[in-house]
Structure formats: C-alpha cells, structure tokens
Motif scaffolding. Structure first.
Motif, short mmCIF file in Angstrom:
data_model
loop_
_atom_site.label_atom_id
_atom_site.label_comp_id
_atom_site.label_asym_id
_atom_site.label_seq_id
_atom_site.Cartn_x
_atom_site.Cartn_y
_atom_site.Cartn_z
N GLU A 1 10.97 16.50 -25.33
CA GLU A 1 9.59 16.01 -25.25
C GLU A 1 9.54 14.49 -25.11
N ALA A 2 10.41 13.79 -25.84
CA ALA A 2 10.44 12.33 -25.75
C ALA A 2 10.85 11.89 -24.34
N ILE A 3 11.78 12.61 -23.74
CA ILE A 3 12.20 12.28 -22.38
C ILE A 3 11.05 12.48 -21.41
N LEU A 4 10.32 13.58 -21.56
CA LEU A 4 9.16 13.83 -20.71
C LEU A 4 8.15 12.70 -20.85
N PHE A 5 7.90 12.34 -22.08
CA PHE A 5 6.91 11.28 -22.33
C PHE A 5 7.33 9.97 -21.67
N ASP A 6 8.57 9.55 -21.92
CA ASP A 6 9.02 8.25 -21.42
C ASP A 6 9.09 8.23 -19.90
N ALA A 7 9.51 9.34 -19.28
CA ALA A 7 9.59 9.37 -17.82
C ALA A 7 8.20 9.27 -17.21
N HIS A 8 7.26 10.03 -17.76
CA HIS A 8 5.89 9.98 -17.23
C HIS A 8 5.24 8.64 -17.52
N ALA A 9 5.50 8.10 -18.71
CA ALA A 9 4.93 6.80 -19.06
C ALA A 9 5.48 5.71 -18.16
N LEU A 10 6.77 5.78 -17.81
CA LEU A 10 7.34 4.79 -16.91
C LEU A 10 6.65 4.84 -15.55
N LEU A 11 6.45 6.05 -15.02
CA LEU A 11 5.80 6.18 -13.73
C LEU A 11 4.36 5.68 -13.80
N GLN B 1 0.83 -1.20 0.00
CA GLN B 1 0.00 0.00 0.00
C GLN B 1 0.86 1.26 0.00
N MET B 2 1.95 1.25 0.75
CA MET B 2 2.85 2.41 0.77
C MET B 2 3.50 2.61 -0.60
N GLN B 3 3.88 1.51 -1.25
CA GLN B 3 4.47 1.62 -2.59
C GLN B 3 3.46 2.15 -3.59
N LEU B 4 2.23 1.66 -3.52
CA LEU B 4 1.19 2.15 -4.42
C LEU B 4 0.90 3.62 -4.17
N SER B 5 0.88 4.02 -2.91
CA SER B 5 0.64 5.43 -2.57
C SER B 5 1.76 6.32 -3.10
N GLU B 6 3.00 5.84 -2.99
CA GLU B 6 4.14 6.64 -3.45
C GLU B 6 4.10 6.88 -4.95
N VAL B 7 3.95 5.82 -5.73
CA VAL B 7 3.99 5.97 -7.18
C VAL B 7 2.73 6.66 -7.69
N THR B 8 1.59 6.49 -7.01
CA THR B 8 0.38 7.21 -7.39
C THR B 8 0.56 8.71 -7.19
N GLY B 9 1.21 9.08 -6.09
CA GLY B 9 1.46 10.49 -5.85
C GLY B 9 2.35 11.11 -6.91
N LEU B 10 3.32 10.36 -7.41
CA LEU B 10 4.22 10.88 -8.44
C LEU B 10 3.46 11.12 -9.74
N THR B 11 2.60 10.20 -10.13
CA THR B 11 1.86 10.39 -11.38
C THR B 11 0.81 11.47 -11.24
N ARG B 12 0.28 11.64 -10.05
CA ARG B 12 -0.73 12.68 -9.85
C ARG B 12 -0.14 14.07 -10.04
N THR B 13 1.11 14.27 -9.64
CA THR B 13 1.73 15.58 -9.78
C THR B 13 1.96 15.96 -11.23
N ASN B 14 1.86 15.01 -12.13
CA ASN B 14 2.22 15.27 -13.52
C ASN B 14 1.04 15.17 -14.48
N ILE B 15 -0.18 15.29 -13.95
CA ILE B 15 -1.35 15.16 -14.80
C ILE B 15 -1.37 16.25 -15.87
N ALA B 16 -0.96 17.48 -15.51
CA ALA B 16 -0.97 18.58 -16.48
C ALA B 16 -0.05 18.29 -17.65
N LEU B 17 1.02 17.59 -17.38
CA LEU B 17 1.98 17.27 -18.45
C LEU B 17 1.34 16.41 -19.52
N THR B 18 0.45 15.53 -19.12
CA THR B 18 -0.19 14.64 -20.09
C THR B 18 -0.98 15.42 -21.12
N SER B 19 -1.75 16.39 -20.68
CA SER B 19 -2.60 17.12 -21.60
C SER B 19 -1.86 18.20 -22.37
#
Length: 577
Positions: free
Chosen positions: A263-273, A162-180
């Motif tokens: 841009e490719a680096i941004l994409f791949d980093a966010h996609a990995l997370l 649960q702690m691991q899921l919370s950690e990685v979920t928090g990282l992807t949540r901070t980057n939602i604006a980047l997706t759009s």
C-alpha cells in the motif's frame, strides 16, 4: 500513432516489416498532414479522420500566436510548401498534436519506406485492420532541426511542455480509482496537502486554456506555490527511490518488502506522478507567462527554452523510477494471484492465509492495473516453447502463467525442462532431499522436481513445488556464463538421460525421467551449447596459474638438488640446468 489500451494505432504502414501496398494516394485524397516538429511529436493539419480525433492532443497552453507562427513557417519552407499548395488550406488549420508511434518513427528515420509524393511520405490510417483515411508524413529531417530551432524555438519549447503535461496528466488520470479505494486510508495529511496543490494548479491550467493566455492575476495566484510543489516532488521522489533501493539491494528480502509495503508503494508511486503533474503544470504556466512577455524581453523568450529543458530533465529521470517501482510491485501481485497453492505471507503487517492473500493481491492489482498498463503494457500470455523436456501428462499451464511475469521485456522462452533435482554429493543431504521429495510427490502428484527455463538471456531454475506454491525461483544463470555442456542420452528406454552443465561458477547435472523424449533433451543441450564459450580473460587467468605452478615446481626441484651433497658430475649437471 495514438495509443489505445497500451497499443498504438498506426498512421503509416499496417506493419513495419513488409512493403506497403500501392494505395494510389493523390493530393486530393490525402487531406491530413502530420509534420514532425520534435522527435516523435507531430503537428496535425487539415482534416483528421474520426478514429484519430479521440487521441488528438490539443495545444493546451501553447499560445495562438505560436500556433500561427508554426503553421506559417511549415507552409513556407521547401517541400512542405509544395505539399501545402497541393492540399489547399491544410496548413492554415492546425488541429493539434500527435505522439508518433514507434513504427512511424522507424519509417521516418529510415527515410520512409512509404511512397514519397511532394516531399512527404504517403501512408494510410488503419483502424481495426481497415483503411479509414490517408495522411502525409513530413519527417523532421525534411524540415531541418536547426532551422526549426532558430526560427520557432520558443514555440517548439511550448509544444514540448504541453506534450509533457499531457503525458503525466494521462498517467494520473488512469489511477483516479486508486486514490479513493486505497490511498485514503493512509497518510491523510500528506495526501490532503498534495491534492490541494494539484487542484490549484489544475484550476489555473484550465482557466488559462479557456482564455488562451496567462494574465498577471492568474499567474500571481499560483506563483507562490513553487517551493511547496518542489517539496512535494522531492519528497515522493525520495520515497520512490528508497523503495527501489530496498528492492534492488535486498534481493533476499525483496519479496517480503514488496508484500509488506504494497500500500505504501502504491501511495508513493501515485503521489510522485501527481506531484510531477502539478510541477509540470506550474512550469507550463510559467513558460506561457514568459512567452507572452518574450516579444518585448529577449531574456523572457530564452527562459521558455530553459523551463522546457529543465522540466524534460526532471520527467526523464522521475518517470522511469515510477515505472520501475510500479512494474516490480505489479509483477509480484500478478505472480501471487496466479499461484495455485500458497502458504502464508505478510501483507499490511498481518499474517493471512493463502485465500485472503490472493484476494488482497487481486484487489491491489485491480487498483494499480490501469497505471501499470499506462506506464508499461502487460506482457502477452506465455506460450509453451517448441522444445519441452517433460512427461506428456504434465500440465504446463500453471508454470507458464507464473513464469510469464519473471521474463523481461523482449525476453524469449526457448526451452522448458523438468529434470530431477541436481545430484547431491553429501550423503546426509541426499537422504534429506530424498525424504522431502517423497513428501512433495505424495502431496501434489508431480513427478518432476526441478524447473529449468532457458531463454535467450539466462537460465532460470526453481524447485517445482516452491515455484507453484510461492512463486520463487532458485537460481538465474546468465547464458554468457555457460562454459561447457555435455548430454548423455541412451536409446535404451530404461535408461535416464542427463545433461551436465559447467558454468563459470559451478557444475550442475540434470537427470531426466525415462519417459521424457531423448530428442527434447538433446534440443535442450543444443540450445545451451550455443552459448558455450571461454572468455579470453578467464583463459588468460588459467594460463597464468599453469605457468606459475610450473615455475614453482622448477624452483622446488632446484631447492631439492642444492640441499643434498652431490658428486662432482651431479653438481655440474645441476648448474648446467
């Protein structure tokens, strides 16, 4: 303990390096208990101050039976039983999970510098410099790692997941604006495939949390996604690893690679997370399903530990890679944005002028900033060191704003120097350097030609014009390569001071303008001299060379004497030798 804008609020001492004041905490005021059950992870019991509730991590997929088992176990052993008795029903109400701050962990590992009462460390909850509550901290050592693992191991494995899921979920949540804003313009097919998988897992996790279990029908809806999730995780991890390899192994083209592939680096980093988030969510669902059937099947119970271990291993290797990549790109973008003057650089395959480059970089930086800060908080602004060898009229601001992003975490700037360019022995080079220097001075009115920044780890040099216009450094010399330092200063105001630096690989001379204070030059030399040393291995090599040269000389002398026609007495002398 919880984090806010990259900084942790503390639930212990206001500072770690001075004693805590006597807060007169007793069993009636300290109604919050934090029991460390995993390294750096605590279960929170009792009343939680409002300032901490915002950062409380819920139990998520941890089954209710596991929560009860943990509470019962902690309330029944040794010193914690005394704490529970004094606090009434605190252990009967587990509130959630907390990730302990580095300060808290340091205190616990040291045995607690806070007052100890009823087997727990007493401390205050601070917010905005004020005490907002009291808490008891029960370190892992007081509970016993072996006893925890033997008694409630599977339940702890669920907490770890649960702690691991919370950690990685928090990282992807901070980057939602980047997706759009950025990612939708490239790799549409790849992104659509990944986001559909992420959405499926998110939906299943939310439903499992709502009903408090993972029923068969819910598990069956996602069980078949494991191969696709593994494919996505491995794909973007390979992409990120390739970016890191290009950056580390191609030092000459590192900047161009970062700028061209931003841009490719941004994409791949966010996609990995995102793929890690989906993968971790899937594993948490799998573990919860195994945990539910573990009461009747011992192998299912053991599987929970295996899932938690393997998931932790995957995150421990993948998250540092994403952090390294995002950190490299973020630093580059920050440097570009800070440059007061710039020629051109390639970005997205196009040549753009300096204004367009800074605007593009600022846009990318704004998009990636939340993720970058979540992975690694930004370094604070860099202040001028106490010793600066520069004319009083020189504005240090532009240099410090750029240099800030070249320093590593924990690296300290000790001295700044602005000498003329190192002396060149080649006449043609001297003429060309002199001509270029005149052109540069005419362009930016800067009297200094070279930047020398000495930290506690290395010596950074750069031509001032190149540094300000392109954010590029010329050389980095680890301080352990300094062999000898000599300073030549004069009381005559018309004479220039100089420093000779001998390193393992080269000899460098810096000459300073007459209006630079000799005291500051002496300080620079003194800081460099602190690192003067000749390693034993280098000394031994020099000694072996010397002995070899002497031996070769002796053999030459013998050869010379035997090739002549000596007299009788001379021949006897030669043999005797």
């Amino acid at each position: 303990m919880p984090e806010e804008n990259g900084q942790r609020k503390t639930v212990d001492s206001p500072v770690a390096d001075k004693p805590v004041p006597d807060l007169d905490i007793d069993s009636t005021t300290a109604s919050t208990v934090l029991a460390e059950v995993l390294p750096g992870v605590a279960v929170v019991f009792g009343d939680v101050p409002a300032v901490l509730k915002l950062d409380l991590i819920d139990f998520g997929l941890v089954p209710a039976a596991d929560r009860t088992q943990i509470s019962t176990f902690l309330a029944s052993i040794g010193n914690t039983a005394t704490v529970a008795g004094n606090l009434g029903n605190a252990f009967a109400s587990a509130q959630g999970l907390y990730r302990l701050s580095s300060t808290t962990q340091a205190l616990l590992k040291a045995g607690g510098t806070l007052a100890v009462k009823d087997g727990a460390n007493l401390g205050a909850v601070f917010a905005n410099g004020k005490i907002v509550g009291q808490a008891r901290l029960i370190p892992l050592a007081a509970v016993g790692t072996a006893q925890l693992a033997a008694t409630i191991g599977p339940a702890l494995a669920m907490i770890a997941l649960q702690m691991q899921l919370s950690e990685v979920t928090g990282l992807t949540r901070t980057n939602i604006a980047l997706t759009s804003q950025v990612l939708t313009t490239i790799r549409h097919g790849q992104w659509a495939e990944l986001t559909s998988l992420v959405a499926s897992i998110d939906r299943a996790v939310d439903q499992a949390r709502e009903i408090g279990s993972v029923p068969t029908s819910l598990w069956n809806s996602v069980a078949g996604t494991e191969p696709a999730l593994r494919k996505q995780r491995d794909l973007y991890r390979l992409n990120v690893s390739d970016h890191i390899r290009q950056i580390r192994h191609n030092t000459q083209g590192r900047r161009a690679y970062l700028e061209t592939n931003a841009e490719a680096i941004l994409f791949d980093a966010h996609a990995l997370l995102s793929s890690l988030k989906a993968w971790t969510g899937y594993q948490a669902l799998h573990a919860a399903r195994a945990r539910a059937t573990g009461a009747e099947d011992a192998d299912e119970a053991r599987l929970v530990d295996v899932i938690a271990r393997d998931t932790c291993t995957a995150l421990d290797s993948a998250l540092p890679e994403a952090t390294s990549l995002v950190d490299a790109l973020t630093r580059e973008l920050r440097i570009i944005v800070e440059l007061p003057g710039r020629g051109t650089l390639p970005l997205s395959g196009k040549r753009k002028d300096s204004t367009a480059v800074r605007q593009s970089s600022a846009g990318l930086l704004e998009a990636i900033q939340p993720l970058a800060d979540a992975l690694r908080p930004s370094a604070p602004p860099l202040d001028a060191p106490d010793a600066v060898c520069a004319p009083e009229s020189l504005d240090l601001g532009p240099y410090l704003r750029i240099l800030r992003w070249f320093l590593d975490d924990g690296e300290t700037l000790r001295v700044l120097g602005f000498p003329d360019q190192p002396h060149a022995s080649d006449p043609l080079s001297s003429i060309l350097n002199g001509a270029m220097g005149k052109l540069a001075a005419a362009r930016d009115k800067a009297p200094a030609k070279t930047l020398v920044a000495v930290t506690d780890r290395r010596i950074i040099t750069a031509r001032t014009n190149t540094f300000l216009e392109q954010g590029e450094i010329h050389q980095e010399i680890p301080i352990d390569r300094v062999r000898y330092v000599r300073a030549a200063t004069s009381q005559d105001r018309g004479s220039r001071s100089a420093i000779d630096l001998i390193t393992r690989d080269e000899n460098i001379q810096w000459r300073f303008q007459v209006d630079i204070d000799n005291t500051q030059v002496d300080t620079l030399a003194a800081v460099l001299a602190e690192s003067m040393t000749i390693p034993d291995v280098e000394r031994e090599v020099l000694q072996r060379r010397s002995h070899a040269a002497i031996g070769a000389g002796c053999k030459g002398e013998i050869a010379d004497t035997t090739s002549t026609e000596p007299t009788g007495s001379e021949e006897t002398t030669g043999i005797a030798e």
